[in-house]
Design a protein around this motif. Sequence first.
Motif, PDB file in Angstrom:
ATOM      1  N   TYR A 250     -77.555  10.466 -91.190  1.00  0.00           N
ATOM      2  CA  TYR A 250     -76.501  11.471 -91.508  1.00  0.00           C
ATOM      3  C   TYR A 250     -76.511  12.316 -92.152  1.00  0.00           C
ATOM      4  N   LEU A 251     -77.818  12.395 -93.409  1.00  0.00           N
ATOM      5  CA  LEU A 251     -78.113  13.227 -93.913  1.00  0.00           C
ATOM      6  C   LEU A 251     -78.405  14.585 -93.009  1.00  0.00           C
TER       7      LEU A 251
ATOM      8  N   CYS B  60     -75.656  19.719 -87.626  1.00  0.00           N
ATOM      9  CA  CYS B  60     -74.211  20.285 -87.295  1.00  0.00           C
ATOM     10  C   CYS B  60     -73.691  21.590 -88.174  1.00  0.00           C
ATOM     11  N   GLU B  61     -73.637  21.622 -89.305  1.00  0.00           N
ATOM     12  CA  GLU B  61     -73.386  22.532 -89.693  1.00  0.00           C
ATOM     13  C   GLU B  61     -74.619  23.929 -89.935  1.00  0.00           C
ATOM     14  N   ASN B  62     -76.179  23.680 -89.203  1.00  0.00           N
ATOM     15  CA  ASN B  62     -76.936  24.271 -89.553  1.00  0.00           C
ATOM     16  C   ASN B  62     -77.259  24.561 -87.556  1.00  0.00           C
ATOM     17  N   PRO B  63     -76.385  24.993 -86.506  1.00  0.00           N
ATOM     18  CA  PRO B  63     -76.921  25.037 -84.951  1.00  0.00           C
ATOM     19  C   PRO B  63     -78.546  25.192 -85.470  1.00  0.00           C
TER      20      PRO B  63
ATOM     21  N   LEU C 291     -84.480  22.520 -92.427  1.00  0.00           N
ATOM     22  CA  LEU C 291     -83.543  21.079 -92.902  1.00  0.00           C
ATOM     23  C   LEU C 291     -84.712  20.649 -93.838  1.00  0.00           C
ATOM     24  N   LEU C 292     -86.034  20.633 -94.496  1.00  0.00           N
ATOM     25  CA  LEU C 292     -86.433  19.926 -95.458  1.00  0.00           C
ATOM     26  C   LEU C 292     -85.916  20.529 -96.979  1.00  0.00           C
ATOM     27  N   ASP C 293     -86.100  22.224 -96.702  1.00  0.00           N
ATOM     28  CA  ASP C 293     -85.969  21.928 -97.959  1.00  0.00           C
ATOM     29  C   ASP C 293     -83.700  21.903 -98.825  1.00  0.00           C
ATOM     30  N   LEU C 294     -83.492  21.940 -97.510  1.00  0.00           N
ATOM     31  CA  LEU C 294     -81.737  21.690 -97.562  1.00  0.00           C
ATOM     32  C   LEU C 294     -81.695  20.022 -98.266  1.00  0.00           C
ATOM     33  N   ILE C 295     -82.316  19.451 -97.732  1.00  0.00           N
ATOM     34  CA  ILE C 295     -82.043  17.975 -97.720  1.00  0.00           C
ATOM     35  C   ILE C 295     -83.025  17.216 -98.598  1.00  0.00           C
ATOM     36  N   LYS C 296     -84.251  17.509 -99.474  1.00  0.00           N
ATOM     37  CA  LYS C 296     -85.276  17.386-100.342  1.00  0.00           C
ATOM     38  C   LYS C 296     -85.992  16.261 -99.797  1.00  0.00           C
ATOM     39  N   VAL C 297     -86.634  16.580 -98.833  1.00  0.00           N
ATOM     40  CA  VAL C 297     -87.520  14.582 -97.878  1.00  0.00           C
ATOM     41  C   VAL C 297     -89.221  16.047 -98.153  1.00  0.00           C
ATOM     42  N   ASP C 298     -89.813  14.764 -97.645  1.00  0.00           N
ATOM     43  CA  ASP C 298     -91.022  15.104 -97.134  1.00  0.00           C
ATOM     44  C   ASP C 298     -90.842  15.453 -95.703  1.00  0.00           C
ATOM     45  N   ARG C 299     -92.071  15.802 -95.508  1.00  0.00           N
ATOM     46  CA  ARG C 299     -92.327  16.465 -93.437  1.00  0.00           C
ATOM     47  C   ARG C 299     -92.700  15.164 -92.894  1.00  0.00           C
ATOM     48  N   SER C 300     -93.098  14.368 -92.941  1.00  0.00           N
ATOM     49  CA  SER C 300     -93.644  13.114 -92.835  1.00  0.00           C
ATOM     50  C   SER C 300     -92.105  12.745 -92.560  1.00  0.00           C
ATOM     51  N   THR C 301     -91.475  12.228 -93.847  1.00  0.00           N
ATOM     52  CA  THR C 301     -90.184  11.365 -93.368  1.00  0.00           C
ATOM     53  C   THR C 301     -89.035  12.295 -92.444  1.00  0.00           C
ATOM     54  N   ALA C 302     -89.015  13.702 -92.687  1.00  0.00           N
ATOM     55  CA  ALA C 302     -87.975  14.213 -91.996  1.00  0.00           C
ATOM     56  C   ALA C 302     -88.841  14.045 -90.371  1.00  0.00           C
TER      57      ALA C 302
ATOM     58  N   ILE D 167     -91.871  27.482 -82.183  1.00  0.00           N
ATOM     59  CA  ILE D 167     -91.146  27.513 -83.528  1.00  0.00           C
ATOM     60  C   ILE D 167     -90.171  26.371 -82.286  1.00  0.00           C
ATOM     61  N   LYS D 168     -89.684  24.897 -83.173  1.00  0.00           N
ATOM     62  CA  LYS D 168     -88.749  24.681 -82.317  1.00  0.00           C
ATOM     63  C   LYS D 168     -88.270  24.767 -82.961  1.00  0.00           C
ATOM     64  N   LYS D 169     -86.293  24.942 -82.636  1.00  0.00           N
ATOM     65  CA  LYS D 169     -85.249  24.629 -83.202  1.00  0.00           C
ATOM     66  C   LYS D 169     -84.900  23.881 -82.901  1.00  0.00           C
ATOM     67  N   ILE D 170     -83.284  23.384 -83.888  1.00  0.00           N
ATOM     68  CA  ILE D 170     -82.834  21.808 -83.745  1.00  0.00           C
ATOM     69  C   ILE D 170     -81.704  22.310 -83.764  1.00  0.00           C
ATOM     70  N   TYR D 171     -81.171  21.765 -82.332  1.00  0.00           N
ATOM     71  CA  TYR D 171     -79.474  21.826 -81.630  1.00  0.00           C
ATOM     72  C   TYR D 171     -79.375  20.382 -82.015  1.00  0.00           C
ATOM     73  N   PRO D 172     -77.573  20.306 -82.348  1.00  0.00           N
ATOM     74  CA  PRO D 172     -76.862  18.506 -81.791  1.00  0.00           C
ATOM     75  C   PRO D 172     -76.768  18.615 -80.876  1.00  0.00           C
ATOM     76  N   THR D 173     -76.458  17.662 -80.580  1.00  0.00           N
ATOM     77  CA  THR D 173     -75.800  17.247 -79.124  1.00  0.00           C
ATOM     78  C   THR D 173     -74.391  16.660 -78.903  1.00  0.00           C
ATOM     79  N   GLU D 174     -73.627  16.501 -78.188  1.00  0.00           N
ATOM     80  CA  GLU D 174     -72.397  16.772 -77.724  1.00  0.00           C
ATOM     81  C   GLU D 174     -72.167  14.715 -78.914  1.00  0.00           C
ATOM     82  N   LYS D 175     -72.750  13.741 -78.585  1.00  0.00           N
ATOM     83  CA  LYS D 175     -72.999  12.814 -79.149  1.00  0.00           C
ATOM     84  C   LYS D 175     -73.003  12.932 -80.842  1.00  0.00           C
ATOM     85  N   ALA D 176     -73.213  14.320 -81.177  1.00  0.00           N
ATOM     86  CA  ALA D 176     -74.049  15.124 -82.473  1.00  0.00           C
ATOM     87  C   ALA D 176     -72.498  14.990 -83.196  1.00  0.00           C
ATOM     88  N   ARG D 177     -72.131  15.894 -82.451  1.00  0.00           N
ATOM     89  CA  ARG D 177     -70.884  16.921 -82.415  1.00  0.00           C
ATOM     90  C   ARG D 177     -69.308  16.131 -82.380  1.00  0.00           C
ATOM     91  N   GLN D 178     -69.237  14.642 -82.351  1.00  0.00           N
ATOM     92  CA  GLN D 178     -68.749  13.355 -81.859  1.00  0.00           C
ATOM     93  C   GLN D 178     -68.783  13.003 -82.635  1.00  0.00           C
TER      94      GLN D 178
END
Length: 150
Positions: free
Chosen positions: A33-34, A40-43, A50-61, A85-96
Amino acid sequence: MAEILREIGMIARALDSISNIEFKELELTKGQYLYLVRICENPGIIQEQLLDLIKVDRSTATRALQKLESNGFIEKRNDPDNKKIKKIYPTEKARQAYPFIIRENEHSNTVALEGFTVQEALEAERYLRRIRENIEVDFESVKKGHKRDY
């Protein structure tokens, strides 16, 4: 010395356990959920941000993102200007799922701050931010392979 980090750890583990139980119906487990909230807040966010925002290592992420992608919560798309570069986007399932996760977060905040005045809540937030900023210095250093001096 005050045992602030123990208290923070207990709070974090308790809230994480609650969230993992309550978000099971959304098919979210182990802190996913994190990631979902930040995406969702940063499509269009990239993994490094993302790693910087939630403070996790690359393998965990990487594991969490693979699971979110296979469960249909996120999709990765190539950046049109840089194919590496791969950008990460939420799907409709995530937005719900997002509003439910936010409601849970707001409820947890309300419970955590029960009996606090507005001023006390603001002070607690300010102190915790300062603690996080202090810890981030070591976090960034250790991530780069440096050892801390005890």
